[in-house]
Write a protein that holds these residues in place. Structure first.
Motif, PDB file in Angstrom:
ATOM      1  N   TRP A  95       0.836  -1.205   0.000  1.00  0.00           N
ATOM      2  CA  TRP A  95       0.000   0.000   0.000  1.00  0.00           C
ATOM      3  C   TRP A  95       0.871   1.256   0.000  1.00  0.00           C
ATOM      4  CZ3 TRP A  95      -4.956   0.884  -0.891  1.00  0.00           C
ATOM      5  CH2 TRP A  95      -5.539   2.081  -0.484  1.00  0.00           C
ATOM      6  N   LEU A  96       1.871   1.274   0.869  1.00  0.00           N
ATOM      7  CA  LEU A  96       2.757   2.445   0.940  1.00  0.00           C
ATOM      8  C   LEU A  96       3.608   2.573  -0.323  1.00  0.00           C
ATOM      9  CD1 LEU A  96       3.824   2.274   4.695  1.00  0.00           C
ATOM     10  CD2 LEU A  96       2.195   3.842   3.615  1.00  0.00           C
ATOM     11  N   HIS A  99       1.504   4.166  -2.815  1.00  0.00           N
ATOM     12  CA  HIS A  99       1.409   5.595  -2.506  1.00  0.00           C
ATOM     13  C   HIS A  99       2.657   6.331  -3.004  1.00  0.00           C
ATOM     14  CE1 HIS A  99       0.768   9.366  -0.498  1.00  0.00           C
ATOM     15  NE2 HIS A  99       1.918   9.229   0.136  1.00  0.00           N
ATOM     16  N   GLN A 100       3.820   5.777  -2.737  1.00  0.00           N
ATOM     17  CA  GLN A 100       5.073   6.413  -3.167  1.00  0.00           C
ATOM     18  C   GLN A 100       5.155   6.502  -4.685  1.00  0.00           C
ATOM     19  OE1 GLN A 100       8.009   4.097  -1.089  1.00  0.00           O
ATOM     20  NE2 GLN A 100       8.015   5.495   0.654  1.00  0.00           N
ATOM     21  N   GLY A 102       2.665   7.113  -6.502  1.00  0.00           N
ATOM     22  CA  GLY A 102       1.648   8.062  -6.933  1.00  0.00           C
ATOM     23  C   GLY A 102       0.339   7.407  -7.353  1.00  0.00           C
ATOM     24  N   VAL A 104      -1.731   5.438  -5.096  1.00  0.00           N
ATOM     25  CA  VAL A 104      -2.652   5.582  -3.962  1.00  0.00           C
ATOM     26  C   VAL A 104      -2.481   6.989  -3.409  1.00  0.00           C
ATOM     27  CG1 VAL A 104      -3.067   4.835  -1.592  1.00  0.00           C
ATOM     28  CG2 VAL A 104      -2.667   3.139  -3.356  1.00  0.00           C
ATOM     29  N   ARG A 105      -3.601   7.709  -3.263  1.00  0.00           N
ATOM     30  CA  ARG A 105      -3.527   9.085  -2.769  1.00  0.00           C
ATOM     31  C   ARG A 105      -3.317   9.166  -1.269  1.00  0.00           C
ATOM     32  NH1 ARG A 105      -8.365  10.460  -6.294  1.00  0.00           N
ATOM     33  NH2 ARG A 105      -9.358   9.388  -4.593  1.00  0.00           N
ATOM     34  N   ASP A 106      -3.989   8.300  -0.511  1.00  0.00           N
ATOM     35  CA  ASP A 106      -3.972   8.408   0.947  1.00  0.00           C
ATOM     36  C   ASP A 106      -3.238   7.205   1.548  1.00  0.00           C
ATOM     37  OD1 ASP A 106      -4.476   8.721   3.635  1.00  0.00           O
ATOM     38  OD2 ASP A 106      -6.648   8.938   3.419  1.00  0.00           O
ATOM     39  N   PRO A 107      -2.077   7.427   2.159  1.00  0.00           N
ATOM     40  CA  PRO A 107      -1.313   6.308   2.710  1.00  0.00           C
ATOM     41  C   PRO A 107      -1.777   5.866   4.097  1.00  0.00           C
ATOM     42  CG  PRO A 107      -0.125   8.318   3.089  1.00  0.00           C
ATOM     43  CD  PRO A 107      -1.370   8.689   2.295  1.00  0.00           C
ATOM     44  N   ASN A 108      -2.763   6.531   4.667  1.00  0.00           N
ATOM     45  CA  ASN A 108      -3.171   6.266   6.046  1.00  0.00           C
ATOM     46  C   ASN A 108      -3.796   4.891   6.230  1.00  0.00           C
ATOM     47  OD1 ASN A 108      -2.316   8.752   7.071  1.00  0.00           O
ATOM     48  ND2 ASN A 108      -4.142   9.732   6.243  1.00  0.00           N
ATOM     49  N   LEU A 112      -6.352   2.355   3.923  1.00  0.00           N
ATOM     50  CA  LEU A 112      -6.052   0.942   3.662  1.00  0.00           C
ATOM     51  C   LEU A 112      -7.188   0.066   4.173  1.00  0.00           C
ATOM     52  CD1 LEU A 112      -4.317  -1.446   2.822  1.00  0.00           C
ATOM     53  CD2 LEU A 112      -3.019  -1.171   4.938  1.00  0.00           C
ATOM     54  N   TYR A 115     -10.051   0.151   1.774  1.00  0.00           N
ATOM     55  CA  TYR A 115      -9.757  -0.672   0.592  1.00  0.00           C
ATOM     56  C   TYR A 115      -9.966  -2.154   0.923  1.00  0.00           C
ATOM     57  CZ  TYR A 115      -7.086  -3.027  -3.052  1.00  0.00           C
ATOM     58  OH  TYR A 115      -6.703  -3.871  -4.061  1.00  0.00           O
TER      59      TYR A 115
END
Length: 163
Positions: A95-96, A99-100, A102, A104-108, A112, A115
């Motif tokens: 997931w992270l 995000h890195q 680009g 996934v917008r929200d890494p929180n 997750l 999702y």
């Protein structure tokens, strides 16, 4: 845990949350305290370092405990706990990584969890069984591969770049 150890731990959490590279982190420590390592610092110096990290945007989040009087529906005000099972760590890492990249917008953790709920119907990562966790891992991998393939296709369609 003594106050000094708590401050060191909090400073390292701030480093991670702010995504500071080691060189930037050490420069920040040096500018705040004159020292580049938390192990060499006194408690007042650790507090100065923490204040410098807060000035860069770090926010201390306190763990919340269940409300002593849960609502009639049986739901207390609890924070989302972070599961440390191997499959959960793998899901979180994927997931992270998305995000890195680009994707996934929200890494929180809450994003997750949303999702995971859409994928499996299960409310929290720690409640997934082995089969469900494997399915989420495979879906995250496929999502990453699709995004990478789309990026390659876009690059190919642009043709060779003039130099």
């Amino acid at each position: 845990m003594d106050p000094r150890q708590k401050l060191i731990k909090l400073i390292h959490v701030a480093k991670r949350d702010l995504r500071l590279g080691d060189d930037v982190y050490r420069l920040l420590l040096k500018s705040a305290t004159g020292k580049t390592s938390t192990t060499d610092m006194t408690v007042p110096e650790l507090e100065k370092a923490l204040e410098a990290l807060k000035a860069k945007g770090f926010k201390v989040r306190h763990k919340t405990r269940p409300h002593p009087n849960p609502s009639p529906k049986g739901r207390g005000a609890t924070s989302r706990t972070v599961d440390q099972e191997a499959q959960s760590r793998k899901i979180r890492a994927l997931w992270l990584g998305l995000h890195q990249a680009g994707i996934v917008r929200d890494p929180n953790e809450s994003a997750l969890a949303a999702y995971v709920k859409r994928m499996t119907g299960v409310e929290a990562l720690q409640w997934l069984d082995e089969h469900q966790a494997s399915r989420v891992i495979e879906q995250l991998k496929k999502w990453g591969f699709r995004a990478a393939r789309q990026a390659e296709d876009r690059a190919d369609s642009e043709g060779p770049r003039a130099q």
